[in-house]
Design a protein around this motif. Structure first.
Motif, mmCIF file in Angstrom:
data_model
loop_
_atom_site.group_PDB
_atom_site.id
_atom_site.type_symbol
_atom_site.label_atom_id
_atom_site.label_comp_id
_atom_site.label_asym_id
_atom_site.label_seq_id
_atom_site.Cartn_x
_atom_site.Cartn_y
_atom_site.Cartn_z
ATOM 1 N N SER A 56 24.754 45.309 20.532
ATOM 2 C CA SER A 56 23.385 45.831 20.509
ATOM 3 C C SER A 56 22.565 45.250 21.651
ATOM 4 C CB SER A 56 22.718 45.457 19.186
ATOM 5 O OG SER A 56 22.602 44.054 19.097
ATOM 6 N N GLY A 57 23.055 44.160 22.222
ATOM 7 C CA GLY A 57 22.229 43.461 23.192
ATOM 8 C C GLY A 57 21.300 42.451 22.525
ATOM 9 N N LEU A 58 21.369 42.370 21.181
ATOM 10 C CA LEU A 58 20.667 41.312 20.450
ATOM 11 C C LEU A 58 21.761 40.335 19.992
ATOM 12 C CD1 LEU A 58 18.408 43.534 18.106
ATOM 13 C CD2 LEU A 58 17.703 42.423 20.225
ATOM 14 N N PRO A 59 21.999 39.262 20.743
ATOM 15 C CA PRO A 59 23.160 38.415 20.444
ATOM 16 C C PRO A 59 23.161 37.848 19.024
ATOM 17 C CG PRO A 59 22.145 37.792 22.538
ATOM 18 C CD PRO A 59 21.247 38.805 21.918
ATOM 19 N N GLU A 60 21.981 37.598 18.460
ATOM 20 C CA GLU A 60 21.946 37.039 17.102
ATOM 21 C C GLU A 60 22.483 38.052 16.085
ATOM 22 O OE1 GLU A 60 20.986 33.778 16.138
ATOM 23 O OE2 GLU A 60 21.221 33.582 18.297
ATOM 24 N N LEU A 61 22.209 39.329 16.315
ATOM 25 C CA LEU A 61 22.710 40.381 15.430
ATOM 26 C C LEU A 61 24.199 40.623 15.675
ATOM 27 C CD1 LEU A 61 22.264 42.733 13.413
ATOM 28 C CD2 LEU A 61 21.582 44.144 15.345
ATOM 29 N N ASP A 62 24.580 40.671 16.945
ATOM 30 C CA ASP A 62 25.977 40.941 17.282
ATOM 31 C C ASP A 62 26.903 39.864 16.725
ATOM 32 O OD1 ASP A 62 25.238 43.196 18.610
ATOM 33 O OD2 ASP A 62 25.078 42.229 20.562
ATOM 34 N N ARG A 63 26.460 38.615 16.777
ATOM 35 C CA ARG A 63 27.306 37.541 16.271
ATOM 36 C C ARG A 63 27.570 37.725 14.792
ATOM 37 N NH1 ARG A 63 24.372 33.481 16.438
ATOM 38 N NH2 ARG A 63 24.618 32.985 18.619
ATOM 39 N N GLU A 104 17.445 36.437 4.873
ATOM 40 C CA GLU A 104 16.794 35.450 4.009
ATOM 41 C C GLU A 104 15.658 34.749 4.737
ATOM 42 O OE1 GLU A 104 21.110 33.878 2.359
ATOM 43 O OE2 GLU A 104 20.013 32.662 3.804
ATOM 44 N N GLY A 105 14.889 34.035 3.974
ATOM 45 C CA GLY A 105 13.811 33.250 4.552
ATOM 46 C C GLY A 105 12.696 33.113 3.544
ATOM 47 N N GLU A 106 11.819 32.173 3.773
ATOM 48 C CA GLU A 106 10.661 32.014 2.906
ATOM 49 C C GLU A 106 9.582 32.935 3.453
ATOM 50 O OE1 GLU A 106 10.503 29.827 0.268
ATOM 51 O OE2 GLU A 106 12.631 29.495 0.614
ATOM 52 N N ARG A 107 8.865 33.623 2.534
ATOM 53 C CA ARG A 107 7.813 34.535 2.968
ATOM 54 C C ARG A 107 6.785 33.839 3.866
ATOM 55 N NH1 ARG A 107 5.720 39.204 0.450
ATOM 56 N NH2 ARG A 107 7.389 40.082 -0.757
ATOM 57 N N GLY A 108 6.384 32.636 3.483
ATOM 58 C CA GLY A 108 5.339 31.940 4.238
ATOM 59 C C GLY A 108 5.824 31.384 5.567
ATOM 60 N N HIS A 109 7.129 31.298 5.723
ATOM 61 C CA HIS A 109 7.703 30.740 6.946
ATOM 62 C C HIS A 109 7.950 31.834 7.961
ATOM 63 C CE1 HIS A 109 8.688 26.552 6.830
ATOM 64 N NE2 HIS A 109 9.013 26.622 5.555
ATOM 65 N N GLN A 110 7.984 31.493 9.236
ATOM 66 C CA GLN A 110 8.255 32.547 10.214
ATOM 67 C C GLN A 110 9.745 32.719 10.480
ATOM 68 O OE1 GLN A 110 7.008 29.532 10.841
ATOM 69 N NE2 GLN A 110 6.826 29.085 13.011
ATOM 70 N N PHE A 111 10.600 31.787 10.026
ATOM 71 C CA PHE A 111 12.022 31.893 10.349
ATOM 72 C C PHE A 111 12.753 32.801 9.375
ATOM 73 C CE2 PHE A 111 10.798 27.483 11.533
ATOM 74 C CZ PHE A 111 10.523 27.819 12.843
ATOM 75 N N ARG A 112 13.688 33.584 9.918
ATOM 76 C CA ARG A 112 14.481 34.486 9.088
ATOM 77 C C ARG A 112 15.935 34.291 9.468
ATOM 78 N NH1 ARG A 112 10.316 34.709 7.183
ATOM 79 N NH2 ARG A 112 8.910 36.444 6.750
ATOM 80 N N VAL A 116 19.673 33.725 13.721
ATOM 81 C CA VAL A 116 18.358 33.179 13.404
ATOM 82 C C VAL A 116 17.285 33.951 14.158
ATOM 83 C CG1 VAL A 116 16.953 31.087 13.330
ATOM 84 C CG2 VAL A 116 19.420 30.933 13.085
ATOM 85 N N PHE A 117 16.257 34.354 13.435
ATOM 86 C CA PHE A 117 15.161 35.123 14.021
ATOM 87 C C PHE A 117 13.839 34.462 13.651
ATOM 88 C CE2 PHE A 117 18.624 38.043 13.367
ATOM 89 C CZ PHE A 117 18.607 38.857 14.489
ATOM 90 N N GLU A 118 12.827 34.826 14.398
ATOM 91 C CA GLU A 118 11.496 34.349 14.090
ATOM 92 C C GLU A 118 10.593 35.572 13.966
ATOM 93 O OE1 GLU A 118 10.187 31.585 17.015
ATOM 94 O OE2 GLU A 118 8.279 31.229 16.003
ATOM 95 N N MET A 119 9.811 35.650 12.880
ATOM 96 C CA MET A 119 8.903 36.791 12.694
ATOM 97 C C MET A 119 7.613 36.508 13.453
ATOM 98 S SD MET A 119 8.390 39.774 11.367
ATOM 99 C CE MET A 119 9.217 40.338 9.881
ATOM 100 N N VAL A 164 16.300 33.560 17.982
ATOM 101 C CA VAL A 164 16.260 32.123 18.217
ATOM 102 C C VAL A 164 17.653 31.707 18.656
ATOM 103 C CG1 VAL A 164 15.893 29.884 17.147
ATOM 104 C CG2 VAL A 164 14.468 31.820 16.498
ATOM 105 N N ALA A 165 17.793 31.426 19.937
ATOM 106 C CA ALA A 165 19.120 31.159 20.474
ATOM 107 C C ALA A 165 19.577 29.746 20.155
ATOM 108 C CB ALA A 165 19.129 31.385 21.979
ATOM 109 N N ASN A 166 18.655 28.824 20.030
ATOM 110 C CA ASN A 166 19.038 27.443 19.756
ATOM 111 C C ASN A 166 18.394 26.961 18.463
ATOM 112 O OD1 ASN A 166 19.642 24.774 19.696
ATOM 113 N ND2 ASN A 166 18.993 24.333 21.786
ATOM 114 N N PRO A 167 19.012 27.296 17.308
ATOM 115 C CA PRO A 167 18.363 26.987 16.033
ATOM 116 C C PRO A 167 18.150 25.497 15.789
ATOM 117 C CG PRO A 167 20.490 28.082 15.694
ATOM 118 C CD PRO A 167 20.265 28.014 17.157
ATOM 119 N N SER A 168 19.069 24.657 16.291
ATOM 120 C CA SER A 168 18.894 23.220 16.035
ATOM 121 C C SER A 168 17.559 22.744 16.570
ATOM 122 C CB SER A 168 19.994 22.408 16.716
ATOM 123 O OG SER A 168 21.242 22.752 16.195
ATOM 124 N N ALA A 169 17.254 23.135 17.798
ATOM 125 C CA ALA A 169 16.008 22.699 18.420
ATOM 126 C C ALA A 169 14.828 23.197 17.600
ATOM 127 C CB ALA A 169 15.928 23.226 19.847
#
Ligand code: TYD
Ligand code: MG
Length: 454
Positions: A72-79, A238-246, A263-266, A274-279
Motif C-alpha cells: 500500500s505504501g503504508l509500511p505499518e499496514l503492509d507489515r 486497538e488503543g485507548e480512546r483518550g490516547h492518540q496511539f493506535r 503503530v499509528f498515531e491519531m 509511527v516508524a519507531n514505536p520504542s522512541a
C-alpha cells in the motif's frame, strides 16, 4: 435425517446444541440465537445418491510460488498484512466503535488506489457525502477510490460484479443484510451469511475484500469473532480512546506471521504512521522515577521498548484494589503472590496500580520481571538504576527463566541509549556493545541486589 439445529453466541461465537439465556462459554446473557443454514442447497437435503467429482491430490513437496502482493505504501499496514495485500484474500479488521477503523481503511483505500489497484469503498454506516467530506479533510480528495453508501448485499455484489475492482472495503459487516436471511442486520445469521457470501464471491472473482467488524461487549450485534474462521487474515485495531496511539495487530494471518503490529498515531489529519514505536512509547519517560521499569519486548518481528509504571498505596479499608491497564490482571496477581511467598514481600493492605505507558497492550510473559521491578520500585520507593531495561519470565518457584531473542532486545535497548540490562541467568546474550548485562538466578536476587529489601 432429521435437521439438527445449532445455536450461536453473538458475543463469543461459541456453538451450543440448545438455546439458553446465558452463554456457558463467556457468561453473557441473551446473546444466543438459532443459526439459519447458509443455503438450502443439496447439503441440507442430504447428499443422496449423486456422486461428487474427484479432486486432484497434491503432495507436500510441491512448491507453490509465494502469492503476489501489492504494497500500500503504508509500511505499518503492509507489515501487519504480512508484506502487502494478497489478491483475492479476505481480511477482517475488528475494533471498538470510534477507534478509527473507517479512517484507517479510507486511508488504505486511497493508498492502494495510488499503487494502481482499483478500489471500492462501501459504507453502510455513513452517507457518501460524509465519507467524501472525511476524505477531503484527510487530504485524500484526489485519490481514485470509488464510493458507495449501501447496505443491501445483493446490490453490492451486482455492483462489484460489474465494476470488477481489485479491492472492496465493506464498512461494516454488521450493517450488511441479505434478503434471503430472515433476521435483522447485525444478528449472528446475517453477519455470518453476508460474510460468507462476500468472501466466497470475492475469491471467485479475484477481488480482495476487507471487512470492518465492530467489537461489541453487549452482544446486541454479533461480534467479529463469529466470522474470524472465514477470512484469511484477522487484524484488530486497538488503543485507548483518550490516547492518540493506535495499534493494528494481526491475530491470524494465512499469508504471514501473526502477532505482528503496526503503530499509528491519531492526529487531526487522520492516522499517521509511527516508524519507531520504542522512541514513541518512551518519549516522555522521566529518568529514574520510583515505580517505573523499562521493558524490552518483542512485538511480532520487531523489538519494542515500553515503560511499566506501578503505584502502590495503602488501601483505605477492606479489599485492596488491583488495577491494570495494558497487562493481564491474572498475571499481576501471580507476580504479587510470588513476591509474597518466595521473597517475603507482602502487598496485602496495599492498593496496586499497574499501567503500560502509551496505551500499548503487552502479552509477553517476558515482561514479568519488568512488572516485578516496577512493583518493588514503587513499594520500596527506590528508583531502578537509570537507563536500564528489564526482561525475563518469573516462574511460580520464584526463579527467573530466560526468554527468546535476548540479543534483539539488547540491541534495541542500546540503539535507544540504554546502558544496562537486568535479566535472568542462562540468558544467551551474545555481545551487545554498550549494554552492561546483570544476570540474576531468581526474584530474590532482584529484590536483594537492586532494592536492598527482602
Ligand atoms: P472512525 O474512523 O470513524 O472510527 P470507527 O470507524 O472505528 O468507528 O474514527 C472516529 C474517531 O477518530 C472520531 O472520534 C474522530 C477521530 N478522528 C480524528 O481524531 N482525526 C481524524 O482525522 C479523523 C478522520 C477522525
Ligand atoms: Mg466507522
Amino acid at each position: 435425517m432429521a435437521k439438527t439445529a445449532s445455536f450461536t453466541c453473538a458475543s463469543c461465537g461459541a456453538v451450543h446444541s440448545k438455546w439458553s439465556g446465558r452463554c456457558d462459554d463467556c457468561g453473557q446473557w441473551n446473546t444466543i440465537s438459532e443459526d439459519v443454514p447458509l443455503s438450502a442447497g443439496p447439503a441440507s437435503k442430504g447428499l443422496g445418491a449423486a456422486r461428487g467429482k474427484t479432486v486432484p491430490l497434491g503432495d507436500l513437496a510441491t512448491e507453490d510460488a509465494p502469492p503476489p502482493r501489492t504494497k500500500s505504501g503504508l509500511p505499518e499496514l503492509d507489515r501487519v498484512l504480512g508484506g502487502g495485500l494478497v489478491p483475492a484474500s479476505a481480511v477482517l479488521v475488528g475494533g471498538d466503535p470510534g477507534i478509527g477503523k473507517s479512517t484507517l481503511l479510507l486511508q488504505a483505500a486511497a493508498a492502494f488506489a495510488n499503487q494502481g489497484l482499483k478500489s471500492v469503498y462501501v459504507s453502510g454506516e455513513e452517507a457518501a457525502s460524509q465519507v467524501r467530506m472525511r476524505a477531503q479533510r484527510l487530504g485524500l480528495g484526489g485519490a481514485a477510490v470509488k464510493l458507495a453508501a449501501e447496505t443491501n448485499l445483493r446490490n453490492i455484489m451486482t455492483t462489484l460484479e460489474k465494476e470488477t475492482p481489485d479491492l472492496a472495503i465493506i464498512d461494516s459487516i454488521q450493517t450488511m443484510w441479505l434478503d434471503t436471511v430472515d433476521s435483522a442486520p447485525g444478528s449472528v445469521s446475517q453477519v455470518r451469511s453476508t460474510a460468507h457470501e462476500l468472501t466466497t464471491f470475492a475469491k471467485r472473482r479475484g477481488i480482495s475484500v476487507i471487512l470492518v467488524g465492530h467489537v461489541t461487549k453487549e452482544g446486541q450485534i454479533a461480534g467479529p469473532r463469529v466470522i474470524e474462521h472465514m477470512v484469511d487474515t484477522v487484524l484488530y485495531f486497538e488503543g485507548e480512546r483518550g490516547h492518540q496511539f493506535r495499534i493494528l495487530r494481526a491475530v491470524k494471518n494465512r499469508f504471514g506471521p501473526a502477532d505482528e503490529i503496526g503503530v499509528f498515531e491519531m492526529t487531526g489529519e487522520g492516522l499517521s504512521q509511527v516508524a519507531n514505536p520504542s522512541a514513541l512509547f518512551l518519549s516522555d519517560h522521566e529518568a529514574a522515577t520510583a515505580g517505573s521499569a523499562v521493558f524490552a519486548g518483542i512485538e511480532g518481528t520487531r523489538p519494542v521498548l515500553c515503560e511499566f509504571q506501578a503505584l502502590v498505596s495503602p488501601a483505605p479499608a477492606g479489599q485492596a484494589r488491583r488495577s491494570v491497564v495494558g497487562w493481564d490482571g491474572g498475571r499481576l496477581s501471580m507476580i504479587l503472590a510470588v513476591l509474597e511467598a518466595r521473597c517475603g514481600i507482602p502487598f496485602a493492605g496495599l492498593d496496586v496500580y499497574l499501567n503500560v505507558a502509551g496505551g500499548l497492550r503487552v502479552t509477553e510473559p517476558a515482561a514479568d520481571m519488568a512488572v516485578a521491578a516496577a512493583l518493588l520500585s514503587a513499594r520500596e520507593d527506590v528508583a531502578l538504576p537509570a537507563r536500564t531495561v528489564v526482561f525475563g519470565e518469573i516462574s511460580l518457584s520464584g526463579s527467573l527463566r530466560p526468554v527468546g531473542q535476548t540479543e534483539t532486545r539488547l540491541k534495541e535497548a542500546a540503539k535507544l541509549g540504554f546502558e544496562a540490562a537486568l535479566l535472568p541467568e542462562r540468558s544467551k546474550t551474545g555481545a551487545v556493545a554498550g549494554v552492561k548485562v546483570q544476570k540474576m538466578p531468581d526474584l530474590a536476587a532482584l529484590v536483594g541486589d537492586v532494592f536492598g529489601a527482602g
